[in-house]
Design an enzyme around this catalytic site. Sequence first.
Site, PDB file in Angstrom:
ATOM      1  N   LYS A 250       0.739  -1.226  -0.200  1.00  0.00           N
ATOM      2  CA  LYS A 250      -0.132   0.082  -0.090  1.00  0.00           C
ATOM      3  C   LYS A 250       0.717   1.413   0.222  1.00  0.00           C
ATOM      4  CE  LYS A 250      -3.135  -3.005   0.051  1.00  0.00           C
ATOM      5  NZ  LYS A 250      -4.320  -3.096   0.949  1.00  0.00           N
TER       6      LYS A 250
HETATM    7  C1  LIG Z   1      -5.387  -4.405   1.411  1.00  0.00           C
HETATM    8  C2  LIG Z   1      -6.853  -4.133   1.276  1.00  0.00           C
HETATM    9  C3  LIG Z   1      -7.629  -4.498   2.626  1.00  0.00           C
HETATM   10  C4  LIG Z   1      -6.950  -5.143   3.735  1.00  0.00           C
HETATM   11  O1  LIG Z   1      -6.100  -4.464   4.430  1.00  0.00           O
HETATM   12  P1  LIG Z   1      -4.949  -5.448   5.100  1.00  0.00           P
HETATM   13  O2  LIG Z   1      -4.308  -4.550   5.963  1.00  0.00           O
HETATM   14  O3  LIG Z   1      -4.154  -6.435   4.128  1.00  0.00           O
HETATM   15  O4  LIG Z   1      -6.071  -6.170   6.160  1.00  0.00           O
HETATM   16  C5  LIG Z   1      -9.057  -4.140   2.507  1.00  0.00           C
HETATM   17  N1  LIG Z   1      -9.294  -3.573   1.247  1.00  0.00           N
HETATM   18  C6  LIG Z   1      -8.498  -3.560   0.076  1.00  0.00           C
HETATM   19  C7  LIG Z   1      -9.263  -2.944  -1.124  1.00  0.00           C
HETATM   20  C8  LIG Z   1      -7.184  -3.586   0.259  1.00  0.00           C
HETATM   21  O5  LIG Z   1      -6.695  -3.558  -0.908  1.00  0.00           O
END
Ligand SMILES: *Cc1c(COP(=O)(O)O)cnc(C)c1O
Length: 393
Positions: free
Chosen positions: A179
Amino acid sequence: MAPVGLREWLAIAPVLASGKLARYGDDTGGPLLRFEADFCAKFNVQHGLTMSSGTAALVAALVAAGIGPGDEVLVPAYTWIATAAAPLAAGAVPILVEIDQTLTMDPTDIVRKITPNTRAIIPVHMANMVCDMDSIMRIAREHRLIVIEDACQAVGLTYKGRRAGTIGDVGAYSFNQFKNINIGEGGALVTDDPRLFARARMYHDIGSLFRGHLDNANEPPILGINFKANQIQGAMLNVQLKKLDPMISRMRKRYDAMTEILAKSNMMRVGPHNDPTNAAGLHVIFETAEAAGAFAAENKRGVYRLYDSSRHVYTNWQPILQQRSGHPAMNPFNWSDRKIEYTPDMCAQSLDILKRTCRISLGENYPLALVTYLARRMVRQRSSATDELSYAT
Ligand SMILES: *Cc1c(COP(=O)(O)O)cnc(C)c1O
């Protein structure tokens, strides 16, 4: 993704030396509290809470908003499976909504999917593409629905001057390795609603009733779980937050430069964006699935066809489509007001778009000149491939 390096390493050293790794028990607040204050100031939102993941933030948001058994929550057909799994963790069921060519929820399909049981919408700002929040908020207010923004894949992006995640009733962010803010694993919830914040904070910390929070908005203690973040995550987040806006501005520069080159070629169309002036996610749409597949194959690195990023396409969410939970008696599908049925072709519009669309990495950590060179090469390769094809036929 912002790289992790020496600065993060230097920031965690004093936390390790202090031995104060846990969120609570250190009355000075520590790095997590500093991060939350800075994040809220930068994002212009009242309350922020760091958590163990973005999934945790989504679940806590749903629980805090009082969503549970019998409720239906609208989620897009194209997202990470966590968006669709979060309502189930709260006892509600997800209802899938089509995406449009912006790769985010199609507002016209939202209206079609609303039933008397619908309680909330989770719009997902997918791959740094922001949702049509004006339409979504208008629909939500009309039908009295709660809006939980999943901004996990668009941390820091703006929609008409406001940060994604701060427009709805509550927003969720992820800080995992893929991210915009990267600390390995982590997440956060933001809201302007003190009651929602107090409930989310209690839910995220099973020990909350022993913490003596004085700002609990008169909310009685609710049962929780443990989704807490630790101070090492907090120290890394303080470093990563400083890298966020410079990184997004590098993305925007590359978006503008690449878009100019790709838009001139008449072999593909640059995908529409709900806030084009702030775009920092690039996708191109072809006439056919075959052309999109060939484009992805020609480029390999940095380019992929969305349909092939299979984890994000609803047809691959087996436990959800098959409605299977850990224990059969704890299955939210048994608690819904009507029989929920999922079929592989229930979001045909989304599948068609995903098959014809390729995402192009903006290479925000590479020099601009290299990125524009690659964009020109993409066009050249595609045009020589289509030339060959026209000779052959
Ligand atoms: C990464 C992600 C999540 C969840 O995040 P985590 O930190 O991996 O639990 C939720 N929604 C979207 C669209 C994501 O890309």
